[in-house]
Design a protein around this motif. Sequence first.
Motif: not given
Length: 240
Positions: A95-113, A168-175
């Motif tokens: 969601r952070e990476l491809f909807i909100r476009r917050n790359e740093n936050v998204g990468l941090q979460m992906l690293n944690s997961a 399923i979660l964000w159809s039509g909103e993903v960038q």
Amino acid sequence: MTIDCFSKIAFIPNDIWVAITIKVASHSIRDLCSLRMTCKAARNAGDTDIVRRSVSIPPPHATPWWWCINPESKRFFDRCMVAGHPELLFREALRELFIRRNENVGLQMLNSATSTGHAAAKYALSMTLLLRTDDNVGKQKGLELYRQLDAAGSLADCNVRCFSILIILWSGEVQMPHIQEQHTVCASPTCFTRGHMPLLYDYRRRAAERNSVHAFGGAAHIPCIQCRADYDLQAFVNLP
């Protein structure tokens, strides 16, 4: 005459309760809720971070719709997120990476997961790093993660997992990001498949639209793993 009922439940050590609760939580959220209502010890065990990280989160299509609006359900998932639940971190990272476009936050979460062994998060992190044309160190890390998934035979499942979550979660909103024409993972001047992966992907996609048997197979038969990464990049940015 009276019968004295005595339970030894109070003498079970807390670490045993936590172990039991983890087992229950990893099977079903509903079972965890039922267990927590049995006694104080079970309720306390259910409130630990290690249990919240272990909760079995159903796939989006199997999640009751009312969980998204129920205050208690939202608080529960928020607490699981704060505890570092890998599946919830993975979904929120997308969601952070491809909807909100917050790359740093998204990468941090992906690293944690990814650090917990979540394969789909590792795949998404690999693809995201490989898309960064200005970061050679990041690209090398992304390729190493990709190699690990390839060795484990997890690439196809991870691609489908990312696809299903985003659709399923964000159809039509993903960038999704775009791949520049000159961007390739494979840099070998002697590789005979280098640069051909966009054409192969386009061929497979058009074959799929015609319900042709040529739509199957992807780039699994390509001997160059870096070219296979190039093919997966095409598939990844075209997920929606």
